[in-house]
Motif scaffolding. Structure first.
Motif, PDB file in Angstrom:
ATOM      1  N   TYR A   1      30.306  -5.024  20.046  1.00  9.48           N
ATOM      2  CA  TYR A   1      31.569  -5.573  20.525  1.00  9.48           C
ATOM      3  C   TYR A   1      31.351  -6.377  21.807  1.00  9.48           C
ATOM      4  O   TYR A   1      32.031  -7.372  22.039  1.00  9.48           O
ATOM      5  CB  TYR A   1      32.599  -4.474  20.804  1.00  9.48           C
ATOM      6  N   LEU A   2      30.410  -5.936  22.636  1.00  7.47           N
ATOM      7  CA  LEU A   2      30.137  -6.640  23.895  1.00  7.47           C
ATOM      8  C   LEU A   2      29.649  -8.063  23.623  1.00  7.47           C
ATOM      9  O   LEU A   2      30.076  -9.007  24.299  1.00  7.47           O
ATOM     10  CB  LEU A   2      29.103  -5.866  24.713  1.00  7.47           C
ATOM     11  N   GLY A   3      28.777  -8.232  22.644  1.00 13.69           N
ATOM     12  CA  GLY A   3      28.294  -9.567  22.291  1.00 13.69           C
ATOM     13  C   GLY A   3      29.404 -10.425  21.702  1.00 13.69           C
ATOM     14  O   GLY A   3      29.507 -11.614  22.015  1.00 13.69           O
ATOM     15  N   PHE A   4      30.248  -9.842  20.854  1.00 13.73           N
ATOM     16  CA  PHE A   4      31.354 -10.595  20.256  1.00 13.73           C
ATOM     17  C   PHE A   4      32.316 -11.064  21.351  1.00 13.73           C
ATOM     18  O   PHE A   4      32.838 -12.181  21.297  1.00 13.73           O
ATOM     19  CB  PHE A   4      32.114  -9.763  19.221  1.00 13.73           C
ATOM     20  N   ALA A   5      32.543 -10.201  22.336  1.00 15.86           N
ATOM     21  CA  ALA A   5      33.419 -10.562  23.460  1.00 15.86           C
ATOM     22  C   ALA A   5      32.801 -11.703  24.259  1.00 15.86           C
ATOM     23  O   ALA A   5      33.500 -12.652  24.634  1.00 15.86           O
ATOM     24  CB  ALA A   5      33.664  -9.345  24.352  1.00 15.86           C
ATOM     25  N   ALA A   6      31.497 -11.640  24.504  1.00 13.95           N
ATOM     26  CA  ALA A   6      30.819 -12.704  25.259  1.00 13.95           C
ATOM     27  C   ALA A   6      30.915 -14.033  24.520  1.00 13.95           C
ATOM     28  O   ALA A   6      31.208 -15.072  25.132  1.00 13.95           O
ATOM     29  CB  ALA A   6      29.356 -12.334  25.504  1.00 13.95           C
ATOM     30  N   ILE A   7      30.698 -14.018  23.217  1.00 17.34           N
ATOM     31  CA  ILE A   7      30.818 -15.237  22.407  1.00 17.34           C
ATOM     32  C   ILE A   7      32.226 -15.812  22.507  1.00 17.34           C
ATOM     33  O   ILE A   7      32.419 -17.023  22.568  1.00 17.34           O
ATOM     34  CB  ILE A   7      30.467 -14.948  20.928  1.00 17.34           C
ATOM     35  N   SER A   8      33.221 -14.927  22.550  1.00 19.06           N
ATOM     36  CA  SER A   8      34.631 -15.331  22.553  1.00 19.06           C
ATOM     37  C   SER A   8      35.178 -15.630  23.938  1.00 19.06           C
ATOM     38  O   SER A   8      36.321 -16.074  24.060  1.00 19.06           O
ATOM     39  CB  SER A   8      35.474 -14.216  21.919  1.00 19.06           C
ATOM     40  N   GLY A   9      34.413 -15.335  24.985  1.00 19.15           N
ATOM     41  CA  GLY A   9      34.898 -15.551  26.345  1.00 19.15           C
ATOM     42  C   GLY A   9      35.920 -14.522  26.783  1.00 19.15           C
ATOM     43  O   GLY A   9      36.743 -14.768  27.659  1.00 19.15           O
ATOM     44  N   VAL A  10      35.862 -13.337  26.170  1.00 21.76           N
ATOM     45  CA  VAL A  10      36.827 -12.272  26.407  1.00 21.76           C
ATOM     46  C   VAL A  10      36.139 -11.143  27.173  1.00 21.76           C
ATOM     47  O   VAL A  10      34.954 -10.891  26.993  1.00 21.76           O
ATOM     48  CB  VAL A  10      37.356 -11.746  25.049  1.00 21.76           C
ATOM     49  N   SER A  11      36.888 -10.448  28.005  1.00 21.75           N
ATOM     50  CA  SER A  11      36.372  -9.267  28.696  1.00 21.75           C
ATOM     51  C   SER A  11      36.872  -8.015  27.997  1.00 21.75           C
ATOM     52  O   SER A  11      38.060  -7.907  27.694  1.00 21.75           O
ATOM     53  CB  SER A  11      36.847  -9.237  30.143  1.00 21.75           C
ATOM     54  N   LEU A  12      35.962  -7.078  27.754  1.00 19.37           N
ATOM     55  CA  LEU A  12      36.360  -5.779  27.221  1.00 19.37           C
ATOM     56  C   LEU A  12      36.599  -4.835  28.384  1.00 19.37           C
ATOM     57  O   LEU A  12      35.776  -4.738  29.296  1.00 19.37           O
ATOM     58  CB  LEU A  12      35.280  -5.209  26.301  1.00 19.37           C
ATOM     59  N   VAL A  13      37.719  -4.142  28.344  1.00 19.27           N
ATOM     60  CA  VAL A  13      38.084  -3.187  29.384  1.00 19.27           C
ATOM     61  C   VAL A  13      37.998  -1.798  28.773  1.00 19.27           C
ATOM     62  O   VAL A  13      38.752  -1.476  27.847  1.00 19.27           O
ATOM     63  CB  VAL A  13      39.514  -3.463  29.911  1.00 19.27           C
ATOM     64  N   PRO A  14      37.064  -0.964  29.258  1.00 23.06           N
ATOM     65  CA  PRO A  14      36.885   0.357  28.644  1.00 23.06           C
ATOM     66  C   PRO A  14      37.953   1.359  29.050  1.00 23.06           C
ATOM     67  O   PRO A  14      38.335   1.441  30.214  1.00 23.06           O
ATOM     68  CB  PRO A  14      35.506   0.799  29.149  1.00 23.06           C
ATOM     69  N   ALA A  15      38.424   2.103  28.064  1.00 31.02           N
ATOM     70  CA  ALA A  15      39.284   3.268  28.290  1.00 31.02           C
ATOM     71  C   ALA A  15      38.451   4.464  27.846  1.00 31.02           C
ATOM     72  O   ALA A  15      38.103   4.581  26.665  1.00 31.02           O
ATOM     73  CB  ALA A  15      40.574   3.166  27.495  1.00 31.02           C
ATOM     74  N   ALA A  16      38.099   5.317  28.785  1.00 27.98           N
ATOM     75  CA  ALA A  16      37.145   6.397  28.518  1.00 27.98           C
ATOM     76  C   ALA A  16      37.697   7.447  27.561  1.00 27.98           C
ATOM     77  O   ALA A  16      38.869   7.829  27.621  1.00 27.98           O
ATOM     78  CB  ALA A  16      36.731   7.054  29.824  1.00 27.98           C
ATOM     79  N   THR A  17      36.815   7.890  26.670  1.00 24.59           N
ATOM     80  CA  THR A  17      37.050   9.078  25.852  1.00 24.59           C
ATOM     81  C   THR A  17      35.946  10.056  26.222  1.00 24.59           C
ATOM     82  O   THR A  17      34.984   9.688  26.893  1.00 24.59           O
ATOM     83  CB  THR A  17      37.009   8.751  24.344  1.00 24.59           C
ATOM     84  N   ASN A  18      36.092  11.312  25.794  1.00 30.79           N
ATOM     85  CA  ASN A  18      35.055  12.265  26.179  1.00 30.79           C
ATOM     86  C   ASN A  18      34.771  13.266  25.071  1.00 30.79           C
ATOM     87  O   ASN A  18      35.616  13.528  24.218  1.00 30.79           O
ATOM     88  CB  ASN A  18      35.409  12.967  27.493  1.00 30.79           C
ATOM     89  N   ILE A  19      33.578  13.799  25.139  1.00 29.15           N
ATOM     90  CA  ILE A  19      33.109  14.732  24.115  1.00 29.15           C
ATOM     91  C   ILE A  19      33.912  16.031  24.103  1.00 29.15           C
ATOM     92  O   ILE A  19      34.046  16.668  23.066  1.00 29.15           O
ATOM     93  CB  ILE A  19      31.589  15.001  24.269  1.00 29.15           C
ATOM     94  N   GLU A  20      34.467  16.419  25.248  1.00 32.23           N
ATOM     95  CA  GLU A  20      35.212  17.675  25.339  1.00 32.23           C
ATOM     96  C   GLU A  20      36.405  17.719  24.386  1.00 32.23           C
ATOM     97  O   GLU A  20      36.796  18.785  23.937  1.00 32.23           O
ATOM     98  CB  GLU A  20      35.680  17.936  26.782  1.00 32.23           C
ATOM     99  N   ASN A  21      37.003  16.573  24.098  1.00 32.05           N
ATOM    100  CA  ASN A  21      38.115  16.564  23.133  1.00 32.05           C
ATOM    101  C   ASN A  21      37.750  15.750  21.892  1.00 32.05           C
ATOM    102  O   ASN A  21      38.623  15.145  21.255  1.00 32.05           O
ATOM    103  CB  ASN A  21      39.418  16.075  23.776  1.00 32.05           C
ATOM    104  N   ASN A  22      36.461  15.753  21.560  1.00 30.50           N
ATOM    105  CA  ASN A  22      35.949  15.079  20.361  1.00 30.50           C
ATOM    106  C   ASN A  22      36.241  13.583  20.353  1.00 30.50           C
ATOM    107  O   ASN A  22      36.464  12.998  19.300  1.00 30.50           O
ATOM    108  CB  ASN A  22      36.472  15.742  19.089  1.00 30.50           C
TER     109      ASN A  22
END
Length: 188
Positions: free
Chosen positions: A60-81
């Motif tokens: 997804y990071l490469g697709f965003a770079a090609i598109s000129g878009v920034s990906l903004v991460p929303a964290a998930t965690n292993i504790e809640n699968n």
């Protein structure tokens, strides 16, 4: 894409998932990768943002770079699968440049299968915030333990703001064939 392929793919989804999609909703692409790039470029201008659950599919990071878009991460965690972040957590990530939320269901790399309720909540959030919901369903049949494959199209209310990415390459182990689709009700 070839109209015969759009018709066949549409028919297969309608039969397998008890849907009533139209072939005109399908754009055939060179794999899901191209479909994702098209979705990013259709939803965003250069410099715009797409929220994505982290950890995320690295390409997804490469697709965003090609598109000129920034990906903004929303964290998930292993504790809640790695379940979806709460709407409140997602809202904290929204800026005036945010144009979409990207969800991979079932998720690559975590394997998390988002529930109907979670997907409805995400769609409601996108509707309330005037965002597109891009759903990468390339792994839809890759669920185990008796879990029924779920598609966003099964929600009671399906919106034009939803864009689905699908792939025959994954489903039929045809990785070299590079056959994907972008599916949306946005006819124009």
């Amino acid at each position: 894409g070839a109209s015969k392929l759009c018709e066949a793919w549409c028919h297969r989804m309608n039969v397998d998932l008890d849907l009533s999609l139209d072939p005109e909703c399908f754009v055939i692409t060179t794999g899901a990768s191209e479909a994702l790039i098209f979705a990013f470029m259709a939803c965003c201008d250069t410099g715009d943002e797409i929220i994505v659950f982290d950890p995320t599919y690295a390409n997804y990071l490469g697709f965003a770079a090609i598109s000129g878009v920034s990906l903004v991460p929303a964290a998930t965690n292993i504790e809640n699968n790695f379940q979806a972040p709460s709407p409140a957590e997602i809202i904290k990530k929204i800026t005036p440049r945010t144009k979409a939320l990207l969800v991979c269901n079932p998720n690559n790399p975590t394997g998390t299968v988002y529930t109907r309720a979670e997907m409805q909540e995400l769609l409601d959030l996108c509707e309330a915030r005037d965002l597109f919901l891009i759903v990468d369903e390339t792994y839809r049949e890759f669920v185990y333990d008796g879990i029924k494959p779920f598609t966003i199209f099964e929600l009671d209310r399906f919106e034009e703001r939803v864009i689905v990415v699908d792939s025959l390459s994954k489903r039929y182990s045809l990785c070299g064939a590079r056959i994907g689709a972008l599916i949306t009700m946005n006819g124009d």
